[in-house]
Scaffold this motif. Sequence first.
Motif, PDB file in Angstrom:
ATOM      1  N   ILE A  39       0.854  -1.191   0.000  1.00 62.99           N
ATOM      2  CA  ILE A  39       0.000   0.000   0.000  1.00 62.99           C
ATOM      3  C   ILE A  39       0.886   1.236   0.000  1.00 62.99           C
ATOM      4  CG2 ILE A  39      -1.726   1.300   1.318  1.00 62.99           C
ATOM      5  CD1 ILE A  39      -2.596  -1.472   2.479  1.00 62.99           C
ATOM      6  N   GLU A  40       0.620   2.149  -0.919  1.00 63.42           N
ATOM      7  CA  GLU A  40       1.371   3.408  -1.028  1.00 63.42           C
ATOM      8  C   GLU A  40       0.629   4.497  -0.278  1.00 63.42           C
ATOM      9  OE1 GLU A  40       1.058   4.245  -5.130  1.00 63.42           O
ATOM     10  OE2 GLU A  40       1.939   2.362  -5.744  1.00 63.42           O
ATOM     11  N   THR A  41       1.379   5.282   0.493  1.00 62.69           N
ATOM     12  CA  THR A  41       0.784   6.400   1.212  1.00 62.69           C
ATOM     13  C   THR A  41       1.726   7.595   1.149  1.00 62.69           C
ATOM     14  OG1 THR A  41      -0.188   4.839   2.775  1.00 62.69           O
ATOM     15  CG2 THR A  41      -0.159   7.145   3.436  1.00 62.69           C
ATOM     16  N   PRO A  42       1.241   8.740   0.668  1.00 63.31           N
ATOM     17  CA  PRO A  42       2.088   9.931   0.730  1.00 63.31           C
ATOM     18  C   PRO A  42       2.092  10.454   2.173  1.00 63.31           C
ATOM     19  CG  PRO A  42      -0.024  10.477  -0.253  1.00 63.31           C
ATOM     20  CD  PRO A  42      -0.034   9.008   0.028  1.00 63.31           C
ATOM     21  N   LYS A  43       3.276  10.552   2.766  1.00 64.49           N
ATOM     22  CA  LYS A  43       3.368  10.988   4.154  1.00 64.49           C
ATOM     23  C   LYS A  43       4.774  11.492   4.443  1.00 64.49           C
ATOM     24  CE  LYS A  43       1.337   9.530   8.440  1.00 64.49           C
ATOM     25  NZ  LYS A  43       0.603   8.515   9.121  1.00 64.49           N
ATOM     26  N   TYR A  44       4.869  12.486   5.300  1.00 66.64           N
ATOM     27  CA  TYR A  44       6.159  13.054   5.700  1.00 66.64           C
ATOM     28  C   TYR A  44       6.957  13.586   4.510  1.00 66.64           C
ATOM     29  CZ  TYR A  44       4.925  10.067   9.690  1.00 66.64           C
ATOM     30  OH  TYR A  44       4.263   9.434  10.712  1.00 66.64           O
ATOM     31  N   GLY A  45       6.277  13.966   3.440  1.00 67.99           N
ATOM     32  CA  GLY A  45       6.953  14.496   2.260  1.00 67.99           C
ATOM     33  C   GLY A  45       7.487  13.436   1.327  1.00 67.99           C
ATOM     34  N   GLY A  46       7.166  12.173   1.596  1.00 65.02           N
ATOM     35  CA  GLY A  46       7.625  11.081   0.753  1.00 65.02           C
ATOM     36  C   GLY A  46       6.507  10.091   0.506  1.00 65.02           C
TER      37      GLY A  46
END
Length: 119
Positions: A39-46
Amino acid sequence: MSHPNVIKLLEDWQSTKPELYPIAAAIFQRIRQQAPELIETPKYGGILFSRTKAESSTICGVFVYKGHVTLEFSQGAQLNDPYRALEGCGKYRRHLKFKHLNDLDAKHLNDYLTWAIQA
């Protein structure tokens, strides 16, 4: 299929960091190829890659900085490191740092991804 916010982040990197985007995109693609179930999640700028939606299941994350791209391993301190390519000295995390596209193979990216995914 990638989450729309992941696609947006990739597009942002392409326009704001054009010299580093090919590295980030190649790492992203290698992760997708080796473990399409993550699962891909955009978080913390990455972009974080996890087994489930729980943050505790995060395996790794791709981050673009001013002069390099890192692939951060959440449990990197436990990974096999026969090539001595992992950087960092925290209790859990380790990372691979990439400044050039040819660093992906020189630093054995595929091996480290395999070990992290299997861990």
